[in-house]
Design an enzyme around this catalytic site. Structure first.
Site, mmCIF file in Angstrom:
data_model
loop_
_atom_site.group_PDB
_atom_site.id
_atom_site.type_symbol
_atom_site.label_atom_id
_atom_site.label_comp_id
_atom_site.label_asym_id
_atom_site.label_seq_id
_atom_site.Cartn_x
_atom_site.Cartn_y
_atom_site.Cartn_z
ATOM 1 N NE ARG A 9 -3.615 -2.364 0.078
ATOM 2 C CZ ARG A 9 -3.527 -3.653 -0.378
ATOM 3 N NH1 ARG A 9 -2.204 -3.925 -0.600
ATOM 4 N NH2 ARG A 9 -4.483 -4.643 -0.070
ATOM 5 C CE LYS A 83 10.148 6.129 29.122
ATOM 6 N NZ LYS A 83 9.942 7.791 28.890
ATOM 7 C CB CYS A 184 5.577 16.477 29.417
ATOM 8 S SG CYS A 184 5.826 16.662 27.636
#
Length: 342
Positions: A9, A83, A184
């Site tokens: 795609r 992480k 944040c």
């Protein structure tokens, strides 16, 4: 199923095609910071078939990350996975044909050149100015394009920085900000914002890898009010820029006055963070901002901030900081980035 069938795609999109897809598969990208932006960027680039991706991050997964850091789940937070390892595990399940190189590290002047050179593009998933200036030094020194991105509260921005063609980061931001910035952890951030900015960064990266034209703008968006601004930076190169014109790489230079010095204070379970470039902070305004995140006390000369029972952060008016409760420099830097900013 052939490798190209996986990307059918994407290949149908004329500007990519089989030629562009092969370029992506033969490319190498380094992502610095695997948080809200970095997880979005890595997800898109792995799904798009970029052949080799290095993830660099110093932090562990926490429950508060899950609101916006899209590669992690509750089990990652419970196990306190690094992480980069949690992201690598997830990305390997998404696309096993891509090499995901997980590096648990604090990017600094000692390792930046080793970790970031020999890549086709560097992508900024960080949350502080000093690391971005460091990335910029490496990118300009070695002629590597990089994509800047930032997101806090409801506001975000991104720009493509291509050495020798566009202004560099230091052309756009000549000085490390002298005031403490919003983060944040002090003003919050909306998850759709980090998805949007990270997706644009991934798209700009793919364009660079395929040799396509990137945006000439510093693109800015506020998703709460839905306002946008495009600042054309194509003519913004500073003819006296220390970095891209004079090749003065201050953030790779240990003796530069722009460096921040981190020192473990012997016997005190404390790390001192001491910017060589002194400045006069407004500790009262900083106190107002930090009250949302912990206990704050102080006076006209300093403030003491305690985000939890173990850690106490003392900020002096000249920007010197003491992080009490740890002798781990990397942990102190993370706390500094989270709560104090730059």
């Amino acid at each position: 199923m052939s490798d190209l069938e996986r990307y059918s795609r994407q290949i149908l999109f004329q500007q990519v095609g089989e030629t562009g897809q092969i370029k992506l598969q033969n490319s190498k990208v380094a992502i610095v910071g695997v948080g809200a932006l970095g997880t979005v960027i890595a997800n898109h680039l792995v799904r798009s078939g970029v052949g080799y991706i290095r993830l660099i991050d110093r932090d562990l997964v926490e429950l508060s990350n899950l609101q916006r850091q899209t590669l992690f789940d509750e089990e990652d937070a419970r196990l306190q996975f690094p992480k980069v390892i949690a992201a690598q595990n997830r990305l390997n399940k998404i696309n096993s044909t891509v090499t995901v190189d997980a590096v648990i590290a604090d990017l600094n002047l000692d390792n930046a050149e080793e970790l970031l050179t020999e890549f086709d593009c560097i992508v900024d998933g960080t949350d502080n100015f000093n690391t971005r200036f460091l990335i910029n030094d490496v990118a300009v020194k070695y002629g590597i394009p990089w994509i800047h991105g930032a997101a806090v509260s409801s506001r975000g921005m991104f720009a493509s920085i291509i050495p020798g063609i566009t202004p560099c980061y230091r052309c756009l931001f000549p000085h490390v900000p002298t005031a403490t910035g919003e983060t944040c952890d002090t003003v919050g951030v909306l998850s759709p914002l980090t998805d949007i900015i990270g997706s644009f960064q991934a798209m700009e990266t793919m364009k660079i890898l395929m040799g396509e034209k990137t945006t000439p703008n510093l693109e800015q968006i506020d998703i709460w009010d839905y306002t946008t601004m495009q600042m054309d930076i194509s003519e913004g190169r500073n003819p006296n820029c220390p970095t891209c014109v004079n090749h003065q790489f201050d953030f790779l230079n240990r003796s530069s006055e722009l460096q921040v010095v981190y020192t473990t204070l012997c016997g005190r379970n404390t790390v001192q963070i001491n910017p060589r470039n002194k400045r006069d902070l407004d500790v009262k305004n900083l106190a107002v901002r930090l009250k949302k995140s912990g206990n704050v006390s102080g006076n006209d000369f300093l403030l003491r901030f305690a985000p939890d029972e173990e850690i106490s952060i003392v900020v002096f008016r000249d920007a010197r900081v003491l992080v009490h409760g740890t002798n781990d420099v990397v942990k102190a830097k993370m706390l500094y980035s989270k709560y104090i900013g730059n």
